[in-house]
Design a protein around this motif. Sequence first.
Motif, PDB file in Angstrom:
ATOM      1  N   PRO A  98      -0.824   3.606   2.804  1.00 44.52           N
ATOM      2  CA  PRO A  98      -1.969   1.935   2.988  1.00 44.52           C
ATOM      3  C   PRO A  98      -2.932   2.365   4.271  1.00 44.52           C
ATOM      4  CG  PRO A  98       0.294   2.122   4.260  1.00 44.52           C
ATOM      5  CD  PRO A  98      -0.031   3.260   3.357  1.00 44.52           C
ATOM      6  N   ASP A  99      -3.227   3.292   4.778  1.00 47.74           N
ATOM      7  CA  ASP A  99      -3.615   3.802   5.563  1.00 47.74           C
ATOM      8  C   ASP A  99      -5.013   4.169   5.015  1.00 47.74           C
ATOM      9  OD1 ASP A  99      -2.014   2.960   7.642  1.00 47.74           O
ATOM     10  OD2 ASP A  99      -1.196   4.653   8.444  1.00 47.74           O
ATOM     11  N   THR A 100      -4.729   4.568   4.027  1.00 49.16           N
ATOM     12  CA  THR A 100      -6.333   5.529   3.543  1.00 49.16           C
ATOM     13  C   THR A 100      -6.513   4.919   2.363  1.00 49.16           C
ATOM     14  OG1 THR A 100      -4.859   7.002   2.772  1.00 49.16           O
ATOM     15  CG2 THR A 100      -5.940   7.636   4.547  1.00 49.16           C
ATOM     16  N   ALA A 101      -6.349   4.271   1.847  1.00 50.35           N
ATOM     17  CA  ALA A 101      -5.939   2.883   0.130  1.00 50.35           C
ATOM     18  C   ALA A 101      -7.169   2.215   0.365  1.00 50.35           C
ATOM     19  CB  ALA A 101      -4.941   2.211  -0.247  1.00 50.35           C
ATOM     20  N   ASP A 102      -8.066   2.266  -0.434  1.00 46.66           N
ATOM     21  CA  ASP A 102      -9.338   1.427  -0.773  1.00 46.66           C
ATOM     22  C   ASP A 102      -8.886  -0.146  -1.072  1.00 46.66           C
ATOM     23  OD1 ASP A 102     -11.558   3.291  -1.117  1.00 46.66           O
ATOM     24  OD2 ASP A 102     -10.578   3.694  -2.546  1.00 46.66           O
ATOM     25  N   HIS A 103      -7.084  -0.570  -1.890  1.00 45.81           N
ATOM     26  CA  HIS A 103      -6.966  -1.778  -1.648  1.00 45.81           C
ATOM     27  C   HIS A 103      -5.367  -1.338  -1.761  1.00 45.81           C
ATOM     28  CE1 HIS A 103     -10.338  -2.172  -4.538  1.00 45.81           C
ATOM     29  NE2 HIS A 103     -10.461  -1.293  -4.687  1.00 45.81           N
TER      30      HIS A 103
END
Length: 153
Positions: A79-84
């Motif tokens: 979740p820290d690097t996700a676009d969404h």
Amino acid sequence: PWPKMVSGGPRVGMVYSDAWIDWNRRHGERRGELTEALKGMRAIDDRFKATGREGLPEAYLLRFSPEGNGRAVLANGNPDTADHTAVFVPGTTSHLGSVGGDVKRMTDLWRATAEFPGTGSVSTVTWLGYDAPQDIVKDSPFSHYANDGAPAF
């Protein structure tokens, strides 16, 4: 003081000692809570084992506790690097023992997003981070469950 399995011919049964009966009377509720916590831990472990199968990303356990109704915050993808990022907060009657169905919902959502190329990276999070109301009639009408859980969210 654990029960002993006994066999008397074709019948098999359990013999409970006085110590077991006394222990179960004093700790039976806690044993039930731990059984539910173990069920939740197995569901989380199953999700970890599924990493890489059918293209599933790594799973991230962001929070865990067996206390109260239990806490488990599990992400599909980082979740820290996700676009969404999509977050599912289970509601009334949710607890650690039933988190497997909630994790499956968010895993299915992650799979559905993978079908759309060009959307960027996605993380789906199951957030069982508070004690949800357990009875739809006597608990759910009150907002204190959400108000108490909001700071943790």
